[in-house]
Scaffold this motif. Structure first.
Motif, PDB file in Angstrom:
ATOM      1  N   ARG A 137       0.837  -1.212   0.000  1.00 54.40           N
ATOM      2  CA  ARG A 137       0.000   0.000   0.000  1.00 54.40           C
ATOM      3  C   ARG A 137       0.868   1.256   0.000  1.00 54.40           C
ATOM      4  NH1 ARG A 137      -2.512  -3.076   3.993  1.00 54.40           N
ATOM      5  NH2 ARG A 137      -1.715  -1.700   5.643  1.00 54.40           N
ATOM      6  N   LEU A 138       1.906   1.271   0.819  1.00 51.49           N
ATOM      7  CA  LEU A 138       2.759   2.459   0.920  1.00 51.49           C
ATOM      8  C   LEU A 138       3.508   2.723  -0.377  1.00 51.49           C
ATOM      9  CD1 LEU A 138       4.271   2.034   4.508  1.00 51.49           C
ATOM     10  CD2 LEU A 138       2.414   3.557   3.795  1.00 51.49           C
ATOM     11  N   ALA A 139       3.739   1.697  -1.161  1.00 43.33           N
ATOM     12  CA  ALA A 139       4.466   1.847  -2.432  1.00 43.33           C
ATOM     13  C   ALA A 139       3.700   2.703  -3.434  1.00 43.33           C
ATOM     14  CB  ALA A 139       4.768   0.478  -3.035  1.00 43.33           C
ATOM     15  N   ARG A 140       2.411   2.927  -3.169  1.00 41.09           N
ATOM     16  CA  ARG A 140       1.612   3.782  -4.056  1.00 41.09           C
ATOM     17  C   ARG A 140       1.586   5.232  -3.586  1.00 41.09           C
ATOM     18  NH1 ARG A 140      -1.529  -1.142  -3.874  1.00 41.09           N
ATOM     19  NH2 ARG A 140      -2.894  -0.324  -2.239  1.00 41.09           N
ATOM     20  N   SER A 141       2.320   5.558  -2.526  1.00 43.91           N
ATOM     21  CA  SER A 141       2.343   6.909  -1.957  1.00 43.91           C
ATOM     22  C   SER A 141       3.360   7.788  -2.679  1.00 43.91           C
ATOM     23  CB  SER A 141       2.715   6.855  -0.467  1.00 43.91           C
ATOM     24  OG  SER A 141       1.906   5.955   0.242  1.00 43.91           O
ATOM     25  N   ASP A 142       3.148   9.095  -2.573  1.00 46.96           N
ATOM     26  CA  ASP A 142       4.153  10.034  -3.077  1.00 46.96           C
ATOM     27  C   ASP A 142       5.365  10.069  -2.152  1.00 46.96           C
ATOM     28  OD1 ASP A 142       2.632  10.782  -5.282  1.00 46.96           O
ATOM     29  OD2 ASP A 142       1.581  12.348  -4.155  1.00 46.96           O
ATOM     30  N   PHE A 143       5.111   9.930  -0.854  1.00 44.22           N
ATOM     31  CA  PHE A 143       6.208   9.938   0.114  1.00 44.22           C
ATOM     32  C   PHE A 143       5.830   9.094   1.320  1.00 44.22           C
ATOM     33  CE2 PHE A 143       3.506  13.185   1.978  1.00 44.22           C
ATOM     34  CZ  PHE A 143       3.687  13.029   3.347  1.00 44.22           C
ATOM     35  N   VAL A 144       6.858   8.664   2.061  1.00 48.53           N
ATOM     36  CA  VAL A 144       6.654   8.025   3.354  1.00 48.53           C
ATOM     37  C   VAL A 144       7.602   8.683   4.349  1.00 48.53           C
ATOM     38  CG1 VAL A 144       5.827   5.794   2.529  1.00 48.53           C
ATOM     39  CG2 VAL A 144       8.296   6.175   2.774  1.00 48.53           C
ATOM     40  N   ALA A 145       7.100   8.918   5.558  1.00 48.74           N
ATOM     41  CA  ALA A 145       7.946   9.402   6.643  1.00 48.74           C
ATOM     42  C   ALA A 145       8.501   8.178   7.373  1.00 48.74           C
ATOM     43  CB  ALA A 145       7.131  10.273   7.598  1.00 48.74           C
ATOM     44  N   VAL A 146       9.798   8.221   7.698  1.00 48.69           N
ATOM     45  CA  VAL A 146      10.468   7.054   8.265  1.00 48.69           C
ATOM     46  C   VAL A 146      11.287   7.463   9.487  1.00 48.69           C
ATOM     47  CG1 VAL A 146      11.982   5.087   7.788  1.00 48.69           C
ATOM     48  CG2 VAL A 146      10.700   6.141   5.913  1.00 48.69           C
ATOM     49  N   MET A 166      11.904  -8.892   6.414  1.00 50.92           N
ATOM     50  CA  MET A 166      11.984  -7.438   6.253  1.00 50.92           C
ATOM     51  C   MET A 166      12.202  -7.013   4.804  1.00 50.92           C
ATOM     52  SD  MET A 166      11.734  -5.835   9.260  1.00 50.92           S
ATOM     53  CE  MET A 166      12.755  -4.360   9.271  1.00 50.92           C
ATOM     54  N   ALA A 167      12.326  -7.974   3.892  1.00 48.12           N
ATOM     55  CA  ALA A 167      12.651  -7.653   2.500  1.00 48.12           C
ATOM     56  C   ALA A 167      11.687  -6.659   1.860  1.00 48.12           C
ATOM     57  CB  ALA A 167      12.730  -8.931   1.665  1.00 48.12           C
ATOM     58  N   PRO A 168      10.352  -6.780   2.053  1.00 52.46           N
ATOM     59  CA  PRO A 168       9.461  -5.799   1.432  1.00 52.46           C
ATOM     60  C   PRO A 168       9.733  -4.360   1.888  1.00 52.46           C
ATOM     61  CG  PRO A 168       8.216  -7.723   2.130  1.00 52.46           C
ATOM     62  CD  PRO A 168       9.590  -7.879   2.698  1.00 52.46           C
ATOM     63  N   LEU A 169      10.081  -4.195   3.159  1.00 51.59           N
ATOM     64  CA  LEU A 169      10.410  -2.856   3.658  1.00 51.59           C
ATOM     65  C   LEU A 169      11.725  -2.375   3.075  1.00 51.59           C
ATOM     66  CD1 LEU A 169       9.729  -0.489   5.547  1.00 51.59           C
ATOM     67  CD2 LEU A 169      11.051  -1.659   7.325  1.00 51.59           C
ATOM     68  N   HIS A 170      12.716  -3.243   3.039  1.00 48.22           N
ATOM     69  CA  HIS A 170      14.006  -2.869   2.449  1.00 48.22           C
ATOM     70  C   HIS A 170      13.834  -2.449   0.993  1.00 48.22           C
ATOM     71  CE1 HIS A 170      16.111  -5.673   5.573  1.00 48.22           C
ATOM     72  NE2 HIS A 170      15.762  -4.520   6.099  1.00 48.22           N
ATOM     73  N   ASP A 171      13.029  -3.188   0.256  1.00 46.22           N
ATOM     74  CA  ASP A 171      12.805  -2.854  -1.153  1.00 46.22           C
ATOM     75  C   ASP A 171      12.097  -1.518  -1.306  1.00 46.22           C
ATOM     76  OD1 ASP A 171      13.999  -5.232  -1.809  1.00 46.22           O
ATOM     77  OD2 ASP A 171      12.123  -6.312  -2.157  1.00 46.22           O
ATOM     78  N   LEU A 172      11.116  -1.268  -0.456  1.00 50.06           N
ATOM     79  CA  LEU A 172      10.393   0.005  -0.511  1.00 50.06           C
ATOM     80  C   LEU A 172      11.340   1.168  -0.267  1.00 50.06           C
ATOM     81  CD1 LEU A 172       7.782   1.755  -0.519  1.00 50.06           C
ATOM     82  CD2 LEU A 172       7.584   1.251   1.937  1.00 50.06           C
ATOM     83  N   LEU A 173      12.224   1.019   0.720  1.00 54.15           N
ATOM     84  CA  LEU A 173      13.084   2.131   1.112  1.00 54.15           C
ATOM     85  C   LEU A 173      14.250   2.347   0.158  1.00 54.15           C
ATOM     86  CD1 LEU A 173      13.266   1.626   4.988  1.00 54.15           C
ATOM     87  CD2 LEU A 173      11.792   3.185   3.702  1.00 54.15           C
ATOM     88  N   THR A 174      14.786   1.273  -0.420  1.00 59.85           N
ATOM     89  CA  THR A 174      16.023   1.421  -1.188  1.00 59.85           C
ATOM     90  C   THR A 174      15.872   1.222  -2.689  1.00 59.85           C
ATOM     91  OG1 THR A 174      16.641  -0.914  -0.905  1.00 59.85           O
ATOM     92  CG2 THR A 174      17.358   0.623   0.797  1.00 59.85           C
ATOM     93  N   ASP A 175      14.796   0.578  -3.129  1.00 62.34           N
ATOM     94  CA  ASP A 175      14.652   0.278  -4.560  1.00 62.34           C
ATOM     95  C   ASP A 175      13.546   1.069  -5.251  1.00 62.34           C
ATOM     96  OD1 ASP A 175      16.701  -1.487  -4.418  1.00 62.34           O
ATOM     97  OD2 ASP A 175      15.481  -3.301  -4.417  1.00 62.34           O
ATOM     98  N   ASN A 176      12.566   1.520  -4.507  1.00 61.42           N
ATOM     99  CA  ASN A 176      11.421   2.204  -5.103  1.00 61.42           C
ATOM    100  C   ASN A 176      11.734   3.686  -5.294  1.00 61.42           C
ATOM    101  OD1 ASN A 176       8.904   3.436  -5.673  1.00 61.42           O
ATOM    102  ND2 ASN A 176       7.822   1.753  -4.672  1.00 61.42           N
ATOM    103  N   GLU A 177      12.040   4.068  -6.527  1.00 63.05           N
ATOM    104  CA  GLU A 177      12.418   5.451  -6.825  1.00 63.05           C
ATOM    105  C   GLU A 177      11.208   6.382  -6.926  1.00 63.05           C
ATOM    106  OE1 GLU A 177      15.510   6.985  -7.449  1.00 63.05           O
ATOM    107  OE2 GLU A 177      16.452   5.192  -6.618  1.00 63.05           O
ATOM    108  N   ASP A 178      10.009   5.816  -6.921  1.00 63.62           N
ATOM    109  CA  ASP A 178       8.806   6.641  -7.060  1.00 63.62           C
ATOM    110  C   ASP A 178       8.320   7.205  -5.731  1.00 63.62           C
ATOM    111  OD1 ASP A 178       8.696   6.135  -9.804  1.00 63.62           O
ATOM    112  OD2 ASP A 178       7.579   4.269  -9.503  1.00 63.62           O
ATOM    113  N   VAL A 179       8.839   6.688  -4.630  1.00 58.20           N
ATOM    114  CA  VAL A 179       8.391   7.122  -3.308  1.00 58.20           C
ATOM    115  C   VAL A 179       9.523   7.882  -2.618  1.00 58.20           C
ATOM    116  CG1 VAL A 179       7.498   6.398  -1.057  1.00 58.20           C
ATOM    117  CG2 VAL A 179       6.871   5.118  -3.125  1.00 58.20           C
TER     118      VAL A 179
END
Length: 394
Positions: free
Chosen positions: A19-28, A65-78
């Motif tokens: 779900r977060l991968a569809r966001s413009d940004f995420v606060a971490v 934790m792989a889905p979180l790692h991918d969201l933070l380091t591989d997803n250039e759209d967020v």
């Protein structure tokens, strides 16, 4: 905003990240412990967008934790939004070998829209949201389980507040037109080289006087040895030996292992234990520091002399005036050590003489050094005056 219970299963985490991968940004944000270990121990990750927030328990049994790692380091759209995120990024790099990208740090951004040098998170929240942050759980032991509801609520608050502040801060940045000022700073924050742990470069963090190649070669060898010992035992490097201790050993190397008992900062046991034996072998095998690794200038800065020191002071005054005029943090425009180098005649590779920094401050700094700029008092306020302008007025 929807607040999720503590996430402890792989399915929950995967669904959240989707779900977060569809966001413009995420606060971490992260909570970690590093007082007793070499590598920081990640204990909690908090993440939020404008619609939902959650805390993730990386210590939960079997959590992938792989889905979180991918969201933070591989997803250039967020866009990943942090506050004073250097240590958070370091932890993510240590776990993945990658850094979050693209990245935005609200502490750095505040330097472009105010004179705040390093605004703390509590002050940021109070300034933008008019809220007081509960600091009750600030010094908690995040590695202990179970976490209380209050601890989790405190931790999630860090990202729910940040998700509200970021759009407001971004809007102000757009109004000032200073967004491009931050591009280089954010890329620097995300640069993996800043977090790569190279034991052969550990000596550069140790304050040491002098430029003797043999002394610096010993310091390099001892600092590298200390890093590897600390990594192997997973304890802070200072538990092996403090910086001042290894600098002293590099300057005054003991002739035999028994002499280690006389070194301030080492225990008597070093005179005949195994770690002392390994240290002596390191000292004996050390080589002079190669010419291409020698520091280009003395650790305390370029030799200024009395006149140069006065010029540096004038440059620092100029920096304060300019920062006040444009309502930006002086540290974002230039660092003190840069101004000392400028006063000493250095012109090459200074950030203050490049890009937007040159346009905003560096050009005037050069003019001051070259005698083209002076200070004047007008209506009780100190201001900068170009010498050519004064001549034309006359």
């Amino acid at each position: 905003m929807k607040i999720h219970p503590l996430i402890t299963t792989s399915d929950e985490l995967a669904a959240l990240c989707e779900r977060l991968a569809r966001s413009d940004f995420v606060a971490v944000d992260t909570e970690f412990m590093r007082e007793n270990t070499y590598w920081p121990e990640l204990c909690l990750v908090q993440i939020a967008n404008t619609e939902e927030a959650a805390a993730i328990d990386p210590l939960a049994d079997g959590l992938d934790m792989a889905p979180l790692h991918d969201l933070l380091t591989d997803n250039e759209d967020v866009l990943k939004v942090f506050h004073a995120g250097g240590q958070d990024v370091e932890i993510i790099y240590n776990r993945t070998g990658r850094t979050p990208h693209p990245i935005f740090d609200t502490q750095i951004a505040m330097m472009a829209v105010s004179q705040s040098e390093q605004i703390g998170y509590s002050n940021l929240v109070e300034s933008w949201l008019g809220m007081t942050v509960d600091k009750g759980a600030r010094f908690t032991d995040w590695s202990r389980r179970p976490l209380t509801d209050r601890q989790i609520e405190y931790a999630i608050g860090d990202v729910t507040h940040l998700s509200k502040i970021f759009p407001k801060l971004l809007k102000r940045l757009m109004k000032t037109g200073r967004g491009e000022w931050l591009d280089q700073e954010m890329e620097k924050l995300a640069d993996p080289e800043n977090y790569r742990n190279d034991p052969t470069q550990a000596w550069r963090r140790v304050k040491a006087s002098g430029r003797n190649a043999m002394t610096l070669g010993r310091l390099k060898a001892i600092a590298q040895w200390r890093e590897l010992e600390a990594q192997d035992k997973n304890i802070p490097r200072g538990r092996i030996a403090r910086d001042e201790t290894i600098a002293d050993i590099a300057n005054h190397p003991p002739k035999k292992q028994a002499d280690l008992a006389k070194v301030r900062g080492l225990s008597q046991g070093w005179k005949d234990n195994e770690i002392g034996k390994r240290l002596m072998a390191t000292i004996e095998n050390a080589s002079p520091l190669p010419d291409d690794e020698m520091p280009t200038r003395a650790p305390r800065g370029a030799p200024l002399g009395k006149e140069g020191a006065l010029v540096a002071d004038l440059l620092k005054l100029l920096l304060k005036i300019r920062a006040r005029e444009i309502d930006a943090a002086s540290r974002l425009l230039a660092r003190s050590e840069e101004l000392e180098l400028l006063a000493a005649g250095v012109r090459k590779d200074l950030p203050v003489l490049q890009g937007w920094r040159y346009d905003v401050f560096g050009k005037d700094a050069l003019d001051l050094v070259e005698g083209k700029l002076a200070f004047a008092v007008e209506n009780g306020k100190l201001k900068m005056t170009h010498v050519d302008d004064v001549k034309n007025d006359d």
